[in-house]
Design an enzyme around this catalytic site. Structure first.
Site, PDB file in Angstrom:
ATOM      1  CE  LYS A 101       0.953   4.567  -0.720  1.00 51.63           C
ATOM      2  NZ  LYS A 101       2.305   4.300  -0.134  1.00 51.63           N
TER       3      LYS A 101
ATOM      4  CG  HIS B 112      -1.340   8.994   0.094  1.00 49.52           C
ATOM      5  ND1 HIS B 112       0.013   9.150   0.922  1.00 49.52           N
ATOM      6  CD2 HIS B 112      -1.758   7.863   0.475  1.00 49.52           C
ATOM      7  CE1 HIS B 112      -0.126   8.272   1.671  1.00 49.52           C
ATOM      8  NE2 HIS B 112      -0.990   7.637   1.596  1.00 49.52           N
TER       9      HIS B 112
ATOM     10  CE1 TYR C  42       2.214   6.295   4.285  1.00 50.33           C
ATOM     11  CE2 TYR C  42       3.387   4.792   3.492  1.00 50.33           C
ATOM     12  CZ  TYR C  42       2.315   5.293   3.700  1.00 50.33           C
ATOM     13  OH  TYR C  42       1.096   4.502   3.031  1.00 50.33           O
TER      14      TYR C  42
ATOM     15  CG  ASP D  88       3.565   1.379  -0.638  1.00 54.94           C
ATOM     16  OD1 ASP D  88       2.892   1.360  -1.625  1.00 54.94           O
ATOM     17  OD2 ASP D  88       3.143   2.021   0.682  1.00 54.94           O
TER      18      ASP D  88
END
Length: 279
Positions: A76, A112, A51, A46
């Site tokens: 996401k 998200h 990120y 994931d």
């Protein structure tokens, strides 16, 4: 064959119930951490655009030698307020994520955050429906959606989300969200399943149950998630912890254990409130 059980999503896709998360892991460290996780046996990874480690994650996947159909990859959409979220903008963001991952499809694509104060998640979701129809995302879902936002998606669009990924752990159990998800065949996925290092794994109740079963606190909490029917995605960059978190199997929490863990619910979240979060 993996010992991790799978859940069948509402479109028939199989999703491992235990995955590996890379939130707050720098890109270069993500390559090492994901490689370790894949070597240990994880087959669900994931990540997310925000990120900043899709590229490193993709490098680990590409170098693993594991057949693509044996992996379940989630990313996401970071629907920040810096953008006007049109259909075309969503499609471009998805293309960019695929490029960074060096993949031709993902198994799950999530919004998200709902960013409810801007009220644009329905526009985004309709673009997600196109992505799913194209086959470049095998399933689509949402993250951090509260019941009011989820009900709007259900009422005003044509595809039911396959997954709702939310903060969820024994101290924040999200009963209302889990019940609504279950009512509509939506899998609930837990981020920060171990409480983000904020003391959950030192709680006496958790430690006592862990001792009873000869397991670690982390394994005990992950077992709780599995027995509740959640998907859990623990994160670590420490090889020994990555391995530890991959083994919440071979034991069962009994009714007394589950009741004791249920009593830990304080209703206090560690992360942002989805009703007000916008950035």
């Amino acid at each position: 064959m993996s010992k991790v059980p799978s859940l069948t999503l509402n479109n028939g896709v199989e999703m491992p119930q235990l995955g590996f998360g890379v939130w707050q892991v720098p890109d270069d460290e993500a390559t090492r951490a994901v490689s370790t996780a894949l070597e240990v046996g994880y087959r669900s990874i994931d990540t997310a655009e925000i990120y900043g480690n899709e590229e490193g994650t993709g490098k680990a996947i590409g170098a693993s030698g594991i057949a693509r159909d044996e992996l379940f990859v989630t990313t996401k959409l970071w629907n920040s307020k810096k953008e006007t979220w049109t259909r075309d903008r969503v499609l471009r963001a998805f293309d960019a994520s695929l490029s960074r991952l060096a993949l031709d499809h993902v198994d799950l694509y999530l919004i998200h955050w709902p960013r409810a104060v801007r009220d644009d998640y329905l526009t985004i979701w309709r673009a997600f429906e196109e992505i799913a129809e194209s086959g470049r995302a095998r399933a689509i879902g949402v993250s951090n959606f509260h019941p009011p936002q989820l009900r709007r998606v259900l009422a005003e669009t044509s595809v039911v989300p396959a997954v709702n990924q939310v903060e969820l752990h024994p101290q924040f159990q999200q009963a209302e969200v889990r019940a609504l998800d279950a009512e509509h065949g939506i899998v609930t996925e837990a981020w920060s399943p171990l409480g983000s290092g904020k003391g959950l794994l030192e709680v006496p109740t958790v430690l006592a149950i862990a001792r009873k079963h000869g397991r670690t606190a982390a394994q005990t909490v992950l077992r709780w998630h599995l027995q509740l029917g959640n998907v859990a995605i623990p994160k670590s960059v420490t090889p020994s912890r990555i391995k530890e978190n991959f083994d919440p199997f071979g034991f069962e929490l009994d009714a007394e254990d589950l009741a004791a863990l249920a009593a830990l619910d304080s209703g206090t979240r560690l992360g942002s409130d989805p009703d007000t979060f916008d950035s």
